[in-house]
Design a protein around this motif. Structure first.
Motif, short mmCIF file in Angstrom:
data_model
loop_
_atom_site.label_atom_id
_atom_site.label_comp_id
_atom_site.label_asym_id
_atom_site.label_seq_id
_atom_site.Cartn_x
_atom_site.Cartn_y
_atom_site.Cartn_z
N GLY A 394 0.81 -1.22 0.00
CA GLY A 394 0.00 0.00 0.00
C GLY A 394 0.84 1.27 0.00
O GLY A 394 0.33 2.35 0.31
N HIS A 396 2.90 4.62 -0.96
CA HIS A 396 2.59 5.73 -1.87
C HIS A 396 3.78 6.66 -2.10
O HIS A 396 3.59 7.84 -2.42
CB HIS A 396 1.41 6.55 -1.33
CG HIS A 396 0.09 5.84 -1.45
ND1 HIS A 396 -1.04 6.27 -0.83
CD2 HIS A 396 -0.26 4.73 -2.14
CE1 HIS A 396 -2.05 5.45 -1.12
NE2 HIS A 396 -1.59 4.50 -1.90
N CYS A 412 1.55 1.06 -4.71
CA CYS A 412 0.09 0.94 -4.75
C CYS A 412 -0.37 1.95 -5.81
O CYS A 412 -0.39 3.15 -5.56
CB CYS A 412 -0.50 1.27 -3.38
SG CYS A 412 -2.30 1.16 -3.32
N HIS A 414 -2.38 4.28 -8.43
CA HIS A 414 -3.65 5.02 -8.56
C HIS A 414 -3.52 5.87 -9.83
O HIS A 414 -3.31 7.08 -9.75
CB HIS A 414 -3.87 5.95 -7.37
CG HIS A 414 -4.05 5.27 -6.05
ND1 HIS A 414 -5.24 5.26 -5.37
CD2 HIS A 414 -3.18 4.56 -5.27
CE1 HIS A 414 -5.10 4.59 -4.22
NE2 HIS A 414 -3.86 4.17 -4.14
N HIS A 457 -7.82 -1.26 -3.36
CA HIS A 457 -6.46 -0.73 -3.19
C HIS A 457 -5.85 -1.27 -1.89
O HIS A 457 -6.47 -1.16 -0.82
CB HIS A 457 -6.51 0.80 -3.10
CG HIS A 457 -6.74 1.49 -4.41
ND1 HIS A 457 -5.91 1.32 -5.51
CD2 HIS A 457 -7.69 2.36 -4.81
CE1 HIS A 457 -6.34 2.07 -6.51
NE2 HIS A 457 -7.43 2.70 -6.12
N CYS A 459 -3.80 0.00 -0.01
CA CYS A 459 -3.66 1.05 1.01
C CYS A 459 -4.96 1.24 1.78
O CYS A 459 -4.99 1.92 2.80
CB CYS A 459 -3.27 2.37 0.34
SG CYS A 459 -4.52 2.96 -0.84
ZN LIG Z 1 -3.01 3.18 -2.57
#
Ligand SMILES: [Zn+2]
Length: 501
Positions: A394, A396, A412, A414, A457, A459
């Motif tokens: 997760g 970032h 992770c 997006h 996700h 996260c």
């Molecule tokens: Zn994420």
């Protein structure tokens, strides 16, 4: 009479019985509603006949943590029937979403994919998997009355390899004018670690699956497979598909398997064996890194070319099999860590299989994530366990911008938040895709066939379809298929699990 004829005859009798009952009860009213009643009666009779099918006896299904767990057991035909029946509605739904994407990106109609399945793929599928695929169709039809047939399901099973590997190869062969810009996908962030790198010295393996959210939100099956032949399997997967396909799985002989795809891979061998068959076969029959490698190389068609990350629980050895078509390379160690985020590294694979990939572009998604894996794993050397692996999935941190910013360059992913998209995969700005779920396990858990999995996700962030589509009308075509993808909790699953506990 053979078994299937007897079964067909029994089902027919039940249906005729249902029709006769209706006829006796309703008389000969020829109205539309009477016709509906007849259809409903026949459907109910079909449901009863199918639900009583002895093949379903050893199988079950339950839902937990946003996942659908199915237990399949027996010979290939029976396991297929169980799969098709227990996941019937999800297969219909997944097929609609996936096939819409396949025809749109390739500018080929569905008949094209059916033909490829029938003529190119089917003759090269091992008999046991042919039987399993036929079983899926039979179970699906018994459950939902589906119109999908064998070649629909075979083409669907190849959804990772036909559109982005076969079609670009074919377009080139045919010198197709204005061919669509198809690129092999960049799926996933993963690592496998062992020895002095992990907390207990045993193997830790973890993976998050990157796809479009449209497909990924449906990638929510935990398959517990007890085949008549080969090893017991626990893997995540997609409804209707016989391989894990984003590829995270363990087997009862101690093999632990995952992968990330090779960005900008080019190539296809029409005489090879489909990747989804080789990957399933390797997880079912390989007990070692060597056996796994052998099965993946046997009939390698270049489809869905991956960097496979492998672990042998019993020896503590891990490996990376970089499986191009023209070249491949195997690295292995009993003390180290191997990571993947869609980059190839063997000079021959880079030169011969991924001629357009730039390993030096630090701003690209694969390379930025590679740099993040290197720093994150090094920072945590000797401390890596499943809990930490879940956190890493997760992560970032964007190494190109040197800040926390969930985007296409973070482990992770997006991409819906990125004005850049991912040009290497032909993902436009704000493409609704990224990390759609995560899984992790270690040597101790794998010994009793357990994995951790989180839907959505890794996260814990949610994707919401409505505001996204309002902000990005360029993706309006996905509206019939794109759904909210809400993150579930990290949830433990194990082989033979009966239901929520
Ligand atoms: Zn994420």
């Amino acid at each position: 009479m053979n078994d299937s004829m007897r079964r067909a005859a029994a089902i027919l009798l039940v249906i005729l019985g249902g029709a006769a009952l209706w006829w006796a009860g309703k008389g000969a009213q020829a109205s539309a509603s009477a016709n509906d009643a007849m259809v409903a009666t026949i459907a109910a009779a079909r449901d009863r006949a199918a639900a009583n099918d002895p093949r379903l006896k050893p199988a079950w299904r339950f839902e937990e943590g946003g996942w659908i767990y199915v237990h399949l057991e027996g010979d290939p035909g029976a396991m297929g029937y169980q799969h098709g029946y227990l996941l019937g509605p999800e297969i219909e739904d997944g097929f609609a979403a996936v096939s819409a994407g396949m025809t749109r990106s390739t500018e080929r109609d569905w008949g094209f994919f059916r033909k490829a399945a029938q003529e190119m793929l089917w003759p090269r599928i091992d008999v046991e998997y042919q039987q399993e695929l036929e079983g899926i169709v039979e179970g699906l039809r018994a459950r939902t009355g589906s119109k999908l047939d064998l070649y629909d399901i075979v083409a669907f099973n190849a959804f990772e390899e036909l559109p982005d590997y076969y079609v670009p190869w074919l377009d080139k062969q045919q010198k197709k004018a204005n061919a669509p810009n198809l690129k092999s996908p960049g799926n996933c962030s993963a690592f496998v670690a062992t020895g002095s790198w992990t907390k207990d010295g045993q193997i830790v393996i973890a993976h998050n699956n990157w796809t479009s959210y449209k497909n990924g939100e449906r990638w929510r099956i935990v398959f517990d497979i007890a085949p008549k032949n080969g090893y017991r399997i626990l893997m995540d997967g997609f409804p209707g598909v016989i391989a894990s396909d984003d590829d995270f799985g363990i087997n009862s002989d101690g093999l632990m398997v995952t992968e990330t795809t090779i960005t900008q891979f080019e190539g296809w061998d029409p005489n090879g064996k489909p990747e989804f068959v080789r990957a399933r076969k390797a997880l079912q029959y390989a007990g070692s890194i060597d056996e796994y490698t052998k099965i993946m190389l046997d009939g390698n068609n270049g489809g869905y070319a991956n960097d496979w990350l492998l672990g042998e629980r019993k020896t503590g050895e891990i490996a990376q099999l970089e499986l191009g078509l023209r070249a491949h390379k195997l690295w292995r160690t009993k003390d180290g860590v191997l990571a993947g985020s869609n980059w190839a590294r063997d000079p021959r694979v880079l030169k011969e299989d991924t001629p357009k990939f730039d390993p030096n572009d630090q701003e690209s998604s694969p390379n930025a994530r590679r740099a993040r894996w290197e720093e994150l794993l090094k920072e945590n050397k000797g401390k890596i366990d499943v809990t930490l692996a879940e956190k890493m999935l997760g992560d970032h941190a964007d190494t190109a911008e040197k800040k926390e910013d969930a985007n296409e360059r973070t482990l992770c992913g997006h991409v819906d938040g990125s004005p850049r998209g991912v040009k290497e995969w032909d993902w436009d700005p704000y493409y609704p895709g990224g990390a759609v779920q995560g899984k992790a396990t270690d040597g101790t858990m794998a010994k009793d066939m357990r994995i951790m999995a989180r839907m959505g996700h890794p996260c814990g962030g949610d994707f919401l379809a409505k505001p996204f589509l309002a902000a990005h009308p360029e993706y309006a075509w996905q509206e019939p298929y794109l759904r909210d993808m809400k993150a579930g909790p990290w949830t433990e699953f194990r082989s033979g699990q009966a239901s929520k506990e």
